[in-house]
Design a protein around this motif. Structure first.
Motif, short mmCIF file in Angstrom:
data_model
loop_
_atom_site.label_atom_id
_atom_site.label_comp_id
_atom_site.label_asym_id
_atom_site.label_seq_id
_atom_site.Cartn_x
_atom_site.Cartn_y
_atom_site.Cartn_z
N ALA A 135 -43.57 44.34 -26.59
CA ALA A 135 -43.82 43.49 -27.77
C ALA A 135 -42.52 43.09 -28.46
CB ALA A 135 -44.73 44.23 -28.75
N ILE A 136 -41.56 44.02 -28.52
CA ILE A 136 -40.26 43.70 -29.13
C ILE A 136 -39.53 42.66 -28.29
CG2 ILE A 136 -37.97 44.64 -29.69
CD1 ILE A 136 -39.53 47.34 -30.31
N THR A 137 -39.58 42.83 -26.97
CA THR A 137 -38.94 41.87 -26.07
C THR A 137 -39.51 40.48 -26.28
OG1 THR A 137 -38.64 43.62 -24.42
CG2 THR A 137 -38.45 41.34 -23.64
N LYS A 138 -40.83 40.39 -26.30
CA LYS A 138 -41.50 39.09 -26.47
C LYS A 138 -41.15 38.47 -27.82
CE LYS A 138 -46.09 36.96 -26.48
NZ LYS A 138 -47.54 37.20 -26.48
N LYS A 139 -41.13 39.30 -28.86
CA LYS A 139 -40.84 38.80 -30.21
C LYS A 139 -39.42 38.24 -30.29
CE LYS A 139 -41.51 38.44 -34.74
NZ LYS A 139 -42.27 37.29 -35.24
N VAL A 140 -38.45 38.98 -29.79
CA VAL A 140 -37.05 38.54 -29.88
C VAL A 140 -36.83 37.28 -29.04
CG1 VAL A 140 -34.65 39.15 -29.35
CG2 VAL A 140 -36.16 40.83 -30.45
N LEU A 141 -37.38 37.24 -27.85
CA LEU A 141 -37.19 36.06 -27.01
C LEU A 141 -37.88 34.84 -27.62
CD1 LEU A 141 -37.50 37.67 -23.46
CD2 LEU A 141 -35.42 36.93 -24.65
N GLY A 142 -38.98 35.07 -28.33
CA GLY A 142 -39.65 33.97 -29.02
C GLY A 142 -38.85 33.43 -30.20
N LEU A 143 -37.92 34.24 -30.71
CA LEU A 143 -37.08 33.81 -31.83
C LEU A 143 -35.85 33.04 -31.38
CD1 LEU A 143 -37.01 37.18 -33.82
CD2 LEU A 143 -38.11 35.06 -34.60
N ALA A 144 -35.58 33.06 -30.08
CA ALA A 144 -34.31 32.50 -29.57
C ALA A 144 -34.15 31.05 -29.99
CB ALA A 144 -34.26 32.63 -28.06
N LYS A 145 -33.07 30.79 -30.69
CA LYS A 145 -32.75 29.47 -31.21
C LYS A 145 -31.26 29.47 -31.52
CE LYS A 145 -34.20 26.34 -34.93
NZ LYS A 145 -35.02 26.21 -36.14
N ARG A 146 -30.63 28.32 -31.35
CA ARG A 146 -29.19 28.23 -31.63
C ARG A 146 -28.88 28.71 -33.05
NH1 ARG A 146 -25.28 24.76 -29.37
NH2 ARG A 146 -26.93 23.63 -28.29
N ASP A 147 -27.87 29.56 -33.17
CA ASP A 147 -27.37 30.08 -34.45
C ASP A 147 -28.36 30.99 -35.20
OD1 ASP A 147 -25.10 28.70 -33.82
OD2 ASP A 147 -25.29 27.20 -35.40
N ARG A 148 -29.34 31.50 -34.52
CA ARG A 148 -30.28 32.43 -35.13
C ARG A 148 -29.59 33.78 -35.38
NH1 ARG A 148 -35.35 31.25 -36.92
NH2 ARG A 148 -36.30 30.70 -34.94
N VAL A 149 -29.90 34.39 -36.52
CA VAL A 149 -29.45 35.75 -36.81
C VAL A 149 -30.69 36.65 -36.75
CG1 VAL A 149 -28.36 37.29 -38.49
CG2 VAL A 149 -27.58 34.91 -38.28
N VAL A 150 -30.73 37.55 -35.77
CA VAL A 150 -31.92 38.36 -35.52
C VAL A 150 -31.72 39.78 -36.01
CG1 VAL A 150 -33.53 39.21 -33.75
CG2 VAL A 150 -32.45 36.95 -33.48
N THR A 159 -36.56 49.66 -29.03
CA THR A 159 -35.66 48.52 -29.20
C THR A 159 -34.55 48.56 -28.16
OG1 THR A 159 -36.12 48.47 -31.56
CG2 THR A 159 -34.11 47.35 -30.84
N VAL A 160 -33.97 49.74 -27.99
CA VAL A 160 -32.89 49.88 -27.01
C VAL A 160 -33.43 49.64 -25.59
CG1 VAL A 160 -31.15 51.46 -26.08
CG2 VAL A 160 -31.55 51.34 -28.55
N LYS A 161 -34.65 50.13 -25.32
CA LYS A 161 -35.26 49.90 -24.00
C LYS A 161 -35.56 48.42 -23.76
CE LYS A 161 -37.45 54.42 -23.50
NZ LYS A 161 -38.70 55.18 -23.74
N ALA A 162 -35.79 47.68 -24.84
CA ALA A 162 -36.09 46.23 -24.70
C ALA A 162 -34.84 45.41 -24.40
CB ALA A 162 -36.74 45.72 -25.99
N MET A 163 -33.67 45.95 -24.72
CA MET A 163 -32.44 45.16 -24.67
C MET A 163 -32.04 44.65 -23.28
SD MET A 163 -31.16 44.26 -27.52
CE MET A 163 -29.46 43.92 -27.08
N PRO A 164 -32.21 45.41 -22.18
CA PRO A 164 -31.81 44.85 -20.89
C PRO A 164 -32.50 43.53 -20.58
CG PRO A 164 -32.13 47.21 -20.68
CD PRO A 164 -32.60 46.84 -22.06
N LYS A 165 -33.83 43.48 -20.77
CA LYS A 165 -34.55 42.24 -20.48
C LYS A 165 -34.18 41.14 -21.48
CE LYS A 165 -39.01 40.30 -19.29
NZ LYS A 165 -40.46 40.55 -19.10
N ILE A 166 -34.01 41.51 -22.74
CA ILE A 166 -33.63 40.52 -23.77
C ILE A 166 -32.30 39.88 -23.40
CG2 ILE A 166 -32.83 40.29 -26.16
CD1 ILE A 166 -35.00 42.40 -26.91
N LEU A 167 -31.29 40.70 -23.08
CA LEU A 167 -29.97 40.15 -22.76
C LEU A 167 -29.99 39.31 -21.50
CD1 LEU A 167 -27.61 43.16 -23.61
CD2 LEU A 167 -27.95 41.06 -24.93
N THR A 168 -30.66 39.82 -20.46
CA THR A 168 -30.72 39.09 -19.19
C THR A 168 -31.41 37.74 -19.37
OG1 THR A 168 -30.77 41.19 -18.01
CG2 THR A 168 -31.45 39.25 -16.78
#
Length: 201
Positions: A135-150, A159-168
């Motif tokens: 859910a965290i992965t989906k939420k962060v990727l859904g926020l992706a936008k130029r100059d966004r501060v997350v 959160t830390v477990k979600a980071m590999p997929k988020i970054l990739t």
């Protein structure tokens, strides 16, 4: 360049070392807003953050609602954290993030007096509420936008477990994950200034 800033509050925590390992593998820099009391108990993690080139900000000593405090207590929350970060890293932060994003003219005035700019956010992972990696992965990727501060928190294992997929995924979409001040593209924030304008989504 399409940039996004991932910012991590409330650490350092038990999972921050794993996050730093991952960020190093991805050659990625982020911004950490640290609580003074946790800097005092985990100095080696904070030294590593600084050594790895991450941006470090002041997130007060023990996370109170700043507008509810008297002026001297607001100063104390910020200056104690400045002091402990300086002792550990050799550098004093120029950024602070008010806990819960709660600020007002009085807090802004004291931040300005201490030479601190205020960083809020315009996208939140809601990781403290979701507590679920997918859910965290989906939420962060859904926020992706130029100059966004997350807004994120490295104190939650999910959160830390979600980071590999988020970054990739962000990399595949052409995003550069950067420290928050890199979004300013050379402009300096004034002491007390709040960035980004119109935050807290």
């Amino acid at each position: 360049m399409k940039c996004i800033a991932l910012t991590f509050d409330d650490g350092p925590g038990p999972y921050t070392g794993k996050l730093l390992d991952l960020l190093r593998r991805h050659r990625t820099k982020v911004t950490f807003f640290l609580m003074g009391e946790r800097v005092a108990t985990s100095p080696s993690v904070v030294r590593r953050m600084a050594r790895d080139g991450h941006e470090i900000g002041d997130h007060t000593y023990d996370h109170p609602h700043l507008p509810s405090l008297p002026d001297d207590d607001i100063r104390d929350q910020l200056t104690r954290t400045q002091d402990v970060i300086r002792k550990v890293t050799g550098r004093e932060p120029g950024l602070m993030r008010p806990p819960y994003g709660d600020t007002d003219e009085r807090v802004s005035g004291i931040a300005a007096e201490l030479g601190l700019s205020q960083i809020v956010w315009n996208g939140t992972s809601r990781d403290w509420e979701l507590r679920d990696t997918a859910a965290i992965t989906k939420k962060v990727l859904g926020l992706a936008k130029r100059d966004r501060v997350v807004l994120m928190h490295d104190i939650w294992p999910q959160t830390v477990k979600a980071m590999p997929k988020i970054l990739t995924t962000l990399e595949k979409k052409g995003y550069h994950v950067v420290p928050v001040t890199s979004l300013l593209r050379g402009r300096s924030l004034a002491a007390g200034e709040i960035y980004p304008v119109g935050g807290w989504n």
